[in-house]
Write a protein that holds these residues in place. Structure first.
Motif, PDB file in Angstrom:
ATOM      1  N   GLU A 148       0.852  -1.181   0.000  1.00 52.13           N
ATOM      2  CA  GLU A 148       0.000   0.000   0.000  1.00 52.13           C
ATOM      3  C   GLU A 148       0.894   1.238   0.000  1.00 52.13           C
ATOM      4  OE1 GLU A 148      -3.491   2.161   2.726  1.00 52.13           O
ATOM      5  OE2 GLU A 148      -2.779   0.137   3.215  1.00 52.13           O
ATOM      6  N   THR A 150      -0.491   4.613   0.403  1.00 49.08           N
ATOM      7  CA  THR A 150      -1.311   5.758   0.775  1.00 49.08           C
ATOM      8  C   THR A 150      -0.421   6.902   1.263  1.00 49.08           C
ATOM      9  OG1 THR A 150      -3.285   4.472   1.294  1.00 49.08           O
ATOM     10  CG2 THR A 150      -3.038   6.582   2.421  1.00 49.08           C
ATOM     11  N   GLU A 151      -0.687   8.095   0.751  1.00 49.31           N
ATOM     12  CA  GLU A 151       0.081   9.282   1.114  1.00 49.31           C
ATOM     13  C   GLU A 151      -0.733  10.180   2.046  1.00 49.31           C
ATOM     14  OE1 GLU A 151       3.141   9.847   0.363  1.00 49.31           O
ATOM     15  OE2 GLU A 151       3.625   8.628  -1.392  1.00 49.31           O
ATOM     16  N   SER A 174       5.956   7.994  -3.880  1.00 53.77           N
ATOM     17  CA  SER A 174       5.311   6.684  -3.710  1.00 53.77           C
ATOM     18  C   SER A 174       6.140   5.542  -4.284  1.00 53.77           C
ATOM     19  CB  SER A 174       3.931   6.690  -4.370  1.00 53.77           C
ATOM     20  OG  SER A 174       3.094   7.663  -3.805  1.00 53.77           O
ATOM     21  N   SER A 206      -5.987   9.543  -7.069  1.00 53.38           N
ATOM     22  CA  SER A 206      -5.812   9.516  -5.616  1.00 53.38           C
ATOM     23  C   SER A 206      -6.236   8.179  -5.004  1.00 53.38           C
ATOM     24  CB  SER A 206      -6.600  10.648  -4.954  1.00 53.38           C
ATOM     25  OG  SER A 206      -7.988  10.507  -5.203  1.00 53.38           O
ATOM     26  N   ILE A 207      -6.929   7.348  -5.771  1.00 50.89           N
ATOM     27  CA  ILE A 207      -7.301   6.011  -5.299  1.00 50.89           C
ATOM     28  C   ILE A 207      -6.792   5.006  -6.324  1.00 50.89           C
ATOM     29  CG2 ILE A 207      -9.154   4.464  -4.600  1.00 50.89           C
ATOM     30  CD1 ILE A 207     -10.873   6.916  -4.034  1.00 50.89           C
ATOM     31  N   HIS A 223      -2.882  -1.400  -3.123  1.00 46.53           N
ATOM     32  CA  HIS A 223      -3.988  -0.474  -2.901  1.00 46.53           C
ATOM     33  C   HIS A 223      -3.419   0.818  -2.332  1.00 46.53           C
ATOM     34  CE1 HIS A 223      -7.297   1.370  -0.553  1.00 46.53           C
ATOM     35  NE2 HIS A 223      -8.012   1.010  -1.587  1.00 46.53           N
ATOM     36  N   ALA A 224      -4.099   1.931  -2.600  1.00 46.23           N
ATOM     37  CA  ALA A 224      -3.764   3.213  -1.987  1.00 46.23           C
ATOM     38  C   ALA A 224      -4.966   4.134  -2.103  1.00 46.23           C
ATOM     39  CB  ALA A 224      -2.551   3.850  -2.671  1.00 46.23           C
ATOM     40  N   ASN A 225      -5.221   4.891  -1.044  1.00 46.53           N
ATOM     41  CA  ASN A 225      -6.297   5.883  -1.063  1.00 46.53           C
ATOM     42  C   ASN A 225      -5.793   7.131  -0.371  1.00 46.53           C
ATOM     43  OD1 ASN A 225      -8.565   7.467  -0.755  1.00 46.53           O
ATOM     44  ND2 ASN A 225      -9.929   5.743  -0.328  1.00 46.53           N
ATOM     45  N   TRP A 226      -5.433   8.120  -1.159  1.00 48.24           N
ATOM     46  CA  TRP A 226      -4.820   9.330  -0.617  1.00 48.24           C
ATOM     47  C   TRP A 226      -5.837  10.263   0.036  1.00 48.24           C
ATOM     48  CZ3 TRP A 226      -0.599  11.248  -4.583  1.00 48.24           C
ATOM     49  CH2 TRP A 226       0.264  10.183  -4.873  1.00 48.24           C
ATOM     50  N   SER A 231      -1.390   4.781   5.684  1.00 51.33           N
ATOM     51  CA  SER A 231       0.011   5.031   5.408  1.00 51.33           C
ATOM     52  C   SER A 231       0.505   3.935   4.478  1.00 51.33           C
ATOM     53  CB  SER A 231       0.809   5.048   6.718  1.00 51.33           C
ATOM     54  OG  SER A 231       2.152   5.419   6.474  1.00 51.33           O
ATOM     55  N   TRP A 232       1.820   3.759   4.397  1.00 52.93           N
ATOM     56  CA  TRP A 232       2.382   2.745   3.507  1.00 52.93           C
ATOM     57  C   TRP A 232       2.547   1.427   4.243  1.00 52.93           C
ATOM     58  CZ3 TRP A 232       6.988   0.116   4.297  1.00 52.93           C
ATOM     59  CH2 TRP A 232       7.807   0.592   5.327  1.00 52.93           C
TER      60      TRP A 232
END
Length: 246
Positions: A148, A150-151, A174, A206-207, A223-226, A231-232
């Protein structure tokens, strides 16, 4: 004889200076602005030749090794300039270039000039990563992994970054996590990617979600959802253990 040149006088350049000093390696520094040069000297005690790389390069001994620690905007151009000057060993801050075309430009020129260009994805060299790699081999290898990236949007917008740096945050930051993940599992040979939404400062998305299989036939997902808390993380699974970086 080794001659090291450090290009840049900002935060990352100061961090490199600490390392070079600890290794007892002498080096010269080139910066762009007089203000940045003065701030660098005040903090490190090391003088900086200001004016930018192209304008001042010939004022110093020809280096055998160069570290490019400038802002994101100038990484590619500085690296190309150094390659055209015949420099054989270059370490450039991540991501080297923000586009596929930029990376191809650097790679093609490096091959033509028979030069070594390394991009500073330093997490590969963390003691924890080295230990995990050893233990995974002892376990019989990876069976799958997930990550992940996520920022922290609420923090990033307050860092005083330029619009260019914000717009390219995925490439500029990222990719640290992503590089580490594929360092363990191998590069993707098949991948399905999904991207939704965007932020005012990051229009490209952003997702993020996706999955695939690497060249080592290891399945992975990400996966990532800013726009959400988080977090990562990186989780590496073997038939015996799960190794978690977070």
């Amino acid at each position: 004889m080794t001659h090291v040149l450090l290009v840049g006088a900002g935060y990352m350049a100061k961090e490199y200076a600490k390392v070079l000093n600890d290794m007892n390696i002498s080096f010269n520094v080139i910066g762009r602005s007089k203000e940045g040069a003065e701030a660098f000297k005040k903090e490190t005690g090391i003088p900086v030749l200001s004016g930018g790389l192209e304008e001042t390069f010939n004022f110093l001994p020809i280096p055998t090794h160069v570290i490019v620690a400038t802002t994101l905007e100038s990484l590619e151009e500085n690296t190309v300039f150094l390659l055209n000057q015949g420099i054989k060993n270059i370490l450039v801050e991540k991501p080297g270039a923000v586009s596929k075309e930029g990376m191809k430009r650097i790679a093609t020129l490096a091959n033509k000039k028979n030069s070594n260009v390394y991009i500073a994805y330093n997490r590969r060299f963390y003691s924890s990563v080295i230990e995990a790699k050893k233990r995974i081999e002892q376990d019989g290898g990876l069976s799958s992994f997930l990550f992940e990236f996520t920022e922290w949007s609420h923090v990033i917008t307050k860092l005083g970054k330029t619009q260019f740096q914000l717009n390219n945050w995925f490439m500029g930051n990222s990719t640290h996590v992503i590089d580490t993940a594929f360092f363990f599992g191998g590069m993707p040979k098949q991948i399905n990617v999904y991207n939704q939404s965007h932020l005012d400062w990051h229009p490209n998305g952003s997702i993020y979600a996706g999955a695939g299989v690497t060249e080592n036939n290891i399945l992975f997902s990400y996966h990532a959802n800013w726009s959400a808390p988080g977090s990562w993380k990186l989780e590496l699974l073997t038939n015996k253990n799960r190794y978690i970086f977070r």
